[in-house]
Design an enzyme around this catalytic site. Structure first.
Site, PDB file in Angstrom:
ATOM      1  CD  GLU A 127      -8.470  -3.499  -0.556  1.00 24.07           C
ATOM      2  OE1 GLU A 127      -7.284  -3.230  -0.849  1.00 24.07           O
ATOM      3  OE2 GLU A 127      -8.772  -4.387   0.264  1.00 24.07           O
ATOM      4  CG  HIS A 179      -2.075  -0.994   1.088  1.00 29.66           C
ATOM      5  ND1 HIS A 179      -2.510  -1.513  -0.106  1.00 29.66           N
ATOM      6  CD2 HIS A 179      -2.859  -1.555   2.051  1.00 29.66           C
ATOM      7  CE1 HIS A 179      -3.533  -2.349   0.123  1.00 29.66           C
ATOM      8  NE2 HIS A 179      -3.756  -2.399   1.416  1.00 29.66           N
ATOM      9  CG  HIS A 195      -8.060  -0.317   2.243  1.00 31.72           C
ATOM     10  ND1 HIS A 195      -8.750  -1.041   3.183  1.00 31.72           N
ATOM     11  CD2 HIS A 195      -7.033  -1.108   1.828  1.00 31.72           C
ATOM     12  CE1 HIS A 195      -8.154  -2.207   3.360  1.00 31.72           C
ATOM     13  NE2 HIS A 195      -7.112  -2.274   2.535  1.00 31.72           N
TER      14      HIS A 195
END
Length: 337
Positions: free
Chosen positions: A301, A100, A170
């Site tokens: 996502e 991420h 997210h």
């Protein structure tokens, strides 16, 4: 109507986007979606995303609740890749891999913003060359638009050098308003294949047909009837934490909570989504004094293939100098009587 409702500090604000159907509260910190307040079939309003009461938790914790994730969402194997003959080394912040965007990815950055009109919030961030190890000055614009029952996120970016990008949001959705976990949520995904992962959550490159597996959501199915099944990939992921490869160009994911009549339809220009059943929520304190545990929400996502730089001959996460990354994901919050 869009207005600033709270100043967290000199740089960070909370902004309300509101109409008759929805109120969406976002922050320019990480483009984070703080709240989504909607009615149920009886007119009772609830907040249908997880989040924190204490803003410092967004700044210090690791679950990315509501945040925009980048420069590259999901995992990059061993935190390294090669591009144009040069090796790049990124933070290893999730087991043996990069996750991420790194230690201080876009989820932890302050975006500039302007309120464009009563429907539109425009956010902007310049990620400098070398930030978190990535090449190129990446100029990212995020446009949130709220019209009727739909929140749209439009991501656009350019780079001064060839680089990688894979942006997602997210948010953790629970259409019951967190009155219960997600076992009674019905999920439909227009996907006939999913990507396998290893024990560290990294995509392996193996694609499997959903046919005959718990991953077959081509027809609506209760999450609770699938997530605990005896399946090797579910055991490895401790639940669903896998990319689903879409068969359709729109309305690819539909999440429904029949007791309240609430429904979320996710439509995206991106080719897949990581479906994550909040397997690692650990009892942390959340909004309204509640605690959040595994299976208390589902993340949808939307993104390109995780670790594409290693898995694809022509990586979908590669953004070349002079080209524009341009993707849209919309979230329609419906009420079914």
């Amino acid at each position: 109507m869009i207005e600033v409702i709270k100043h967290i500090d000199d740089q960070i604000d909370m902004i309300s986007m509101k109409n008759e159907q929805l109120e969406v509260v976002v922050s320019n910190y990480g483009c984070t979606i703080i709240k989504v307040i909607m009615a149920d079939k009886n007119g009772h309003k609830d907040d249908v995303v997880l989040g924190y009461d204490d803003f410092t938790q967004y700044q210090t914790l690791d679950a990315y609740l509501g945040a925009l994730v980048g420069r590259v969402a999901n995992r990059i194997k061993a935190g390294q890749f090669s591009l144009n003959g040069q090796d790049y080394h990124l933070a290893v912040n999730n087991g043996p891999n990069h996750l991420h965007g790194g230690i201080k990815g876009f989820s932890y950055q302050v975006f500039d913003y302007t309120i464009e009109d009563e429907h539109t919030l425009k956010l902007h961030y310049l990620s400098k060359d070398g930030e978190e190890g990535y090449p190129g000055d990446l100029d990212l614009t995020v446009i949130y638009t709220l019209k009727d029952d739909t929140l749209t996120a439009h991501y656009q970016a350019t780079s001064s050098a060839d680089t990688l990008i894979n942006i997602t949001n997210h948010s953790y959705f629970n259409l019951s308003g967190h009155k219960e976990n997600i076992y009674q949520h019905t999920l439909q995904i227009h996907a006939s294949q999913f990507a396998c992962v290893d024990s560290d959550g990294l995509t392996t490159g193996e694609l499997k047909d959903v046919e005959g597996t718990p991953f077959d959501f081509r027809q609506p199915a209760l999450i609770g009837e699938r997530v605990e099944q005896d399946d090797e990939q579910l055991k490895i992921g401790k639940g669903f934490d896998h990319p689903f490869l879409f068969d359709t160009q729109s309305n690819q994911v539909i999440l429904t909570h029949e007791p309240t009549g609430r429904q979320l339809i996710v439509s995206t220009t991106l080719p897949q989504a990581q479906i994550y059943t909040a397997n690692y929520l650990d009892g942390r304190s959340g909004k309204y004094g509640e605690r959040y545990y595994a299976r208390d929400a589902v993340c949808i996502e939307t993104q390109n293939m995780p670790d594409a730089i290693h898995l694809e001959e022509h990586p979908t996460t590669l953004l070349k100098k002079g080209e524009t990354y341009d993707e849209i994901t919309s979230y329609q919050f419906k009420v079914i009587q």
